[in-house]
Write an enzyme that holds these catalytic residues in place. Structure first.
Site, PDB file in Angstrom:
ATOM      1  N   SER A  40       0.703  -1.434   0.037  1.00 43.14           N
ATOM      2  CA  SER A  40      -0.037  -0.022  -0.183  1.00 43.14           C
ATOM      3  C   SER A  40       0.915   1.085  -0.028  1.00 43.14           C
ATOM      4  O   SER A  40       1.518   1.655  -0.806  1.00 43.14           O
ATOM      5  CB  SER A  40      -1.016  -0.061   1.345  1.00 43.14           C
ATOM      6  N   ASP A 183      -5.134  -3.350  -2.871  1.00 45.38           N
ATOM      7  CA  ASP A 183      -4.418  -3.223  -1.822  1.00 45.38           C
ATOM      8  C   ASP A 183      -3.880  -4.618  -1.066  1.00 45.38           C
ATOM      9  O   ASP A 183      -4.504  -5.543  -0.566  1.00 45.38           O
ATOM     10  CB  ASP A 183      -5.062  -2.333  -0.766  1.00 45.38           C
TER      11      ASP A 183
END
Length: 334
Positions: A40, A183
């Protein structure tokens, strides 16, 4: 040959803390990393760290506001639309990545000879997928590794790694396939196991959550707030699990060393001892050595809103300063 790895977890705007840690490390310990793994917001930081662009990182994480990353308005209309894949519009982040991580930047990364791994999860398979510039990526039955051959794919992988599912859209990284990626924090908050698999014997892991989470006495009044808080607690759970295996491996290796030492003290020769542990295809510790694992994390919650989706320059400058402070205390204690 021993290898050193940097691992940075997910956390959105909380990444400013990691920037502060790197700022201190660049000025003092001057550690060189062979492998860099990020999830992320960590995937946005590690390419810059690989080529030493710490000043640019600090600028990125202390000058942008939420609207530079996501558009949070019109949630109800987007939710009702058949063409919307998320509650928020992440087009600003996509443009920021495109304008910052240019083709020239990608060439500099390749010239650095450092291996960078970006963590994603494929929605169609549910598997962790790492995108890497490494020309000799490893293989594993536990995850997939895709080698990146151009700057465009690298940027798309960075964007996918940064997109929290539901709030931000899934993304088609490889143009020739229809699989969508999100993510990596959905399954791996901090890719420490990956760093071990690449052969790293010393790992510096920068985590963006404290070891003990704060109790939130906020009274939740909307499904939206509850969803954000639920994802935050889910992330904390993933973070705990990501640390369990490396610690277990280390304890196991230390135990085996102690057993072998006791056998030698009893008069057995080293060759005889090793023969007892030489069981082909059954020894999970083959090729592994004692791991030096450095965990650098905040002692208190960093802020940045649920999911780290609030970008406030003043608050993030404080996070950078706090990261420097925590790093200084850590390295002075070694």
């Amino acid at each position: 040959m021993s290898k050193t790895a940097l691992v940075i977890s997910g956390g959105g705007s909380k990444g400013a803390f990691a920037v502060g840690v790197l700022k201190y490390m660049a000025a003092t310990p001057k550690i060189k990393f062979d492998t860099l793994c990020g999830t992320s917001t960590g995937s946005l930081i590690i390419p810059m760290a690989a080529i030493g662009e710490i000043n640019l990182l600090e600028k990125l994480y202390t000058t942008h506001v939420t609207s530079d990353i996501i558009h949070t308005g019109n949630v109800i209309n987007r939710f009702a639309s058949k063409d919307a894949y998320s509650l928020f519009d992440a087009q600003p982040l996509s443009l920021l990545i495109k304008n910052t991580y240019t083709d020239q930047f990608y060439n500099s990364l390749l010239q650095s000879k450092r291996a960078v791994y970006l963590t994603t999860v494929c929605l169609q398979t549910g598997r962790i997928v790492y995108f890497t510039n490494n020309d000799l990526p490893m293989t594993s039955p536990d995850y997939d590794v895709i080698q990146v051959h151009d700057a465009g794919t690298f940027r798309r992988a960075m964007f996918a790694s940064s997109c929290q599912p539901v709030f931000m859209p899934p993304y088609q990284v490889v143009e020739s396939e229809r699989w969508q990626y999100v993510d990596g924090g959905l399954r791996e908050y901090a890719p420490i196991d990956l760093a071990i698999d690449t052969g790293a014997t010393e790992i510096y892991a920068i985590l963006l959550t404290p070891e003990t989470p704060d109790v939130d006495d906020h009274h939740f009044k909307s499904p939206f707030e509850i969803l954000q808080q639920t994802l935050d607690w889910f992330t904390m759970d993933v973070a705990i699990n990501d640390l369990k295996m490396p610690k277990f491996i280390n304890r196991s290796l230390q135990y085996l060393k102690a057993v072998k030492s006791k056998m030698r003290s009893a008069g057995m020769k080293t060759k005889e001892i090793e023969a007892f542990f030489d069981i082909p295809f059954e020894n999970p510790f083959v090729g592994k050595s004692d791991l030096k694992l450095h965990i650098i994390r905040p002692e208190k919650p960093l802020g940045g809103g649920p999911g780290g989706l609030t970008f406030n320059p003043a608050e993030m400058k404080k996070m950078v300063a706090y990261g420097e402070e925590v790093a200084r205390k850590y390295f002075e204690s070694l």
